[in-house]
Motif scaffolding. Structure first.
Motif, mmCIF file in Angstrom:
data_model
loop_
_atom_site.group_PDB
_atom_site.id
_atom_site.type_symbol
_atom_site.label_atom_id
_atom_site.label_comp_id
_atom_site.label_asym_id
_atom_site.label_seq_id
_atom_site.Cartn_x
_atom_site.Cartn_y
_atom_site.Cartn_z
ATOM 1 N N GLN A 18 46.017 55.998 55.303
ATOM 2 C CA GLN A 18 46.127 55.368 56.617
ATOM 3 C C GLN A 18 45.612 56.310 57.705
ATOM 4 N N LYS A 19 45.955 57.582 57.575
ATOM 5 C CA LYS A 19 45.491 58.570 58.553
ATOM 6 C C LYS A 19 43.960 58.648 58.546
ATOM 7 N N MET A 20 43.380 58.658 57.345
ATOM 8 C CA MET A 20 41.931 58.728 57.236
ATOM 9 C C MET A 20 41.294 57.465 57.792
ATOM 10 N N GLN A 21 41.892 56.328 57.527
ATOM 11 C CA GLN A 21 41.368 55.065 58.038
ATOM 12 C C GLN A 21 41.333 55.093 59.571
ATOM 13 N N ASP A 22 42.395 55.610 60.182
ATOM 14 C CA ASP A 22 42.450 55.716 61.637
ATOM 15 C C ASP A 22 41.368 56.674 62.160
ATOM 16 N N GLU A 23 41.187 57.790 61.463
ATOM 17 C CA GLU A 23 40.172 58.762 61.873
ATOM 18 C C GLU A 23 38.769 58.171 61.741
ATOM 19 N N LEU A 24 38.527 57.451 60.652
ATOM 20 C CA LEU A 24 37.207 56.865 60.431
ATOM 21 C C LEU A 24 36.903 55.796 61.473
ATOM 22 N N ALA A 25 37.922 55.028 61.850
ATOM 23 C CA ALA A 25 37.723 53.991 62.867
ATOM 24 C C ALA A 25 37.311 54.594 64.201
ATOM 25 N N ALA A 79 23.374 53.984 58.592
ATOM 26 C CA ALA A 79 23.119 55.152 57.732
ATOM 27 C C ALA A 79 23.758 56.405 58.324
ATOM 28 N N ASN A 80 23.679 56.561 59.650
ATOM 29 C CA ASN A 80 24.261 57.733 60.299
ATOM 30 C C ASN A 80 25.790 57.732 60.211
ATOM 31 N N ILE A 81 26.419 56.577 60.397
ATOM 32 C CA ILE A 81 27.890 56.529 60.319
ATOM 33 C C ILE A 81 28.346 56.750 58.883
ATOM 34 N N GLN A 82 27.579 56.260 57.916
ATOM 35 C CA GLN A 82 27.935 56.495 56.513
ATOM 36 C C GLN A 82 27.914 57.979 56.188
ATOM 37 N N ILE A 85 31.061 59.439 57.590
ATOM 38 C CA ILE A 85 32.214 59.056 56.766
ATOM 39 C C ILE A 85 32.257 59.898 55.500
ATOM 40 N N LYS A 86 31.105 60.088 54.874
ATOM 41 C CA LYS A 86 31.043 60.917 53.670
ATOM 42 C C LYS A 86 31.534 62.327 53.966
ATOM 43 N N ALA A 87 31.061 62.887 55.083
ATOM 44 C CA ALA A 87 31.447 64.254 55.436
ATOM 45 C C ALA A 87 32.934 64.337 55.754
ATOM 46 N N LYS A 88 33.460 63.340 56.435
ATOM 47 C CA LYS A 88 34.858 63.361 56.864
ATOM 48 C C LYS A 88 35.804 63.111 55.690
ATOM 49 N N SER A 89 35.432 62.180 54.819
ATOM 50 C CA SER A 89 36.340 61.792 53.748
ATOM 51 C C SER A 89 36.221 62.685 52.524
ATOM 52 N N GLY A 90 35.065 63.234 52.313
ATOM 53 C CA GLY A 90 34.819 64.190 51.240
ATOM 54 C C GLY A 90 35.539 63.949 49.944
ATOM 55 N N LEU A 92 38.587 63.141 49.139
ATOM 56 C CA LEU A 92 39.557 62.058 48.961
ATOM 57 C C LEU A 92 38.904 60.820 48.369
ATOM 58 N N LEU A 93 37.684 60.506 48.817
ATOM 59 C CA LEU A 93 37.027 59.298 48.345
ATOM 60 C C LEU A 93 36.040 59.563 47.214
ATOM 61 N N GLN A 94 35.812 60.800 46.891
ATOM 62 C CA GLN A 94 34.840 61.135 45.860
ATOM 63 C C GLN A 94 35.238 60.501 44.537
ATOM 64 N N GLY A 95 34.292 59.850 43.908
ATOM 65 C CA GLY A 95 34.540 59.222 42.621
ATOM 66 C C GLY A 95 35.013 57.785 42.734
ATOM 67 N N LEU A 96 35.396 57.352 43.948
ATOM 68 C CA LEU A 96 35.793 55.974 44.134
ATOM 69 C C LEU A 96 34.554 55.137 44.445
ATOM 70 N N ASN A 97 34.505 53.946 43.910
ATOM 71 C CA ASN A 97 33.364 53.072 44.151
ATOM 72 C C ASN A 97 33.734 52.108 45.276
ATOM 73 N N ILE A 98 33.431 52.502 46.518
ATOM 74 C CA ILE A 98 33.749 51.673 47.674
ATOM 75 C C ILE A 98 32.456 51.023 48.141
ATOM 76 N N PRO A 99 32.401 49.710 48.094
ATOM 77 C CA PRO A 99 31.171 49.007 48.477
ATOM 78 C C PRO A 99 30.736 49.392 49.885
ATOM 79 N N GLY A 100 29.444 49.646 50.030
ATOM 80 C CA GLY A 100 28.882 49.954 51.332
ATOM 81 C C GLY A 100 28.854 51.426 51.685
ATOM 82 N N LEU A 101 29.624 52.260 50.976
ATOM 83 C CA LEU A 101 29.649 53.679 51.306
ATOM 84 C C LEU A 101 28.664 54.502 50.487
ATOM 85 N N ASN A 102 28.344 54.057 49.299
ATOM 86 C CA ASN A 102 27.405 54.774 48.444
ATOM 87 C C ASN A 102 27.724 56.261 48.331
ATOM 88 N N ILE A 103 28.970 56.570 48.032
ATOM 89 C CA ILE A 103 29.404 57.964 47.929
ATOM 90 C C ILE A 103 29.033 58.526 46.574
#
Length: 103
Positions: A18-25, A79-82, A85-90, A92-103
């Protein structure tokens, strides 16, 4: 594993998510096209929040070009916001397949 520990870990993970979601928003990124004739701003929710158009682009005889520039600037902003997001979430989201993020 102790079920109580599992519940604590789940609650902590939910809180962090939830904290990350708020930061990403709160993130914002610009994208441009046509040598910055069109600039689009998007937020971390991938919503377009602003658009700036250089008056030189406004020619009623060439609306199709302006439409193309807006689409290209929007793609650039996404592309710039993605990247942010990649840099910020690092990790935590690595290895997860989240549509649209292409991590």
């Amino acid at each position: 594993m102790n079920p109580f520990e599992l519940l604590q870990n789940t609650a902590k993970l939910k809180e962090e998510a939830q904290k990350m979601q708020d930061e990403l928003a709160a993130l914002s990124a610009d994208g441009s096209s046509g040598g910055k004739m069109v600039t689009v701003t998007v937020n971390g929710k991938m919503e377009m929040t602003g658009i700036r158009i250089d008056p030189v682009c406004v020619d009623k005889r060439d609306v199709a070009m302006l439409e193309d520039l807006i689409v290209a600037a929007h793609h650039d902003a996404i592309a710039n916001i993605q990247e942010q997001i990649k840099a910020k979430s690092g990790s935590l989201l690595q290895g997860l397949n989240i549509p649209g993020l292409n991590i």
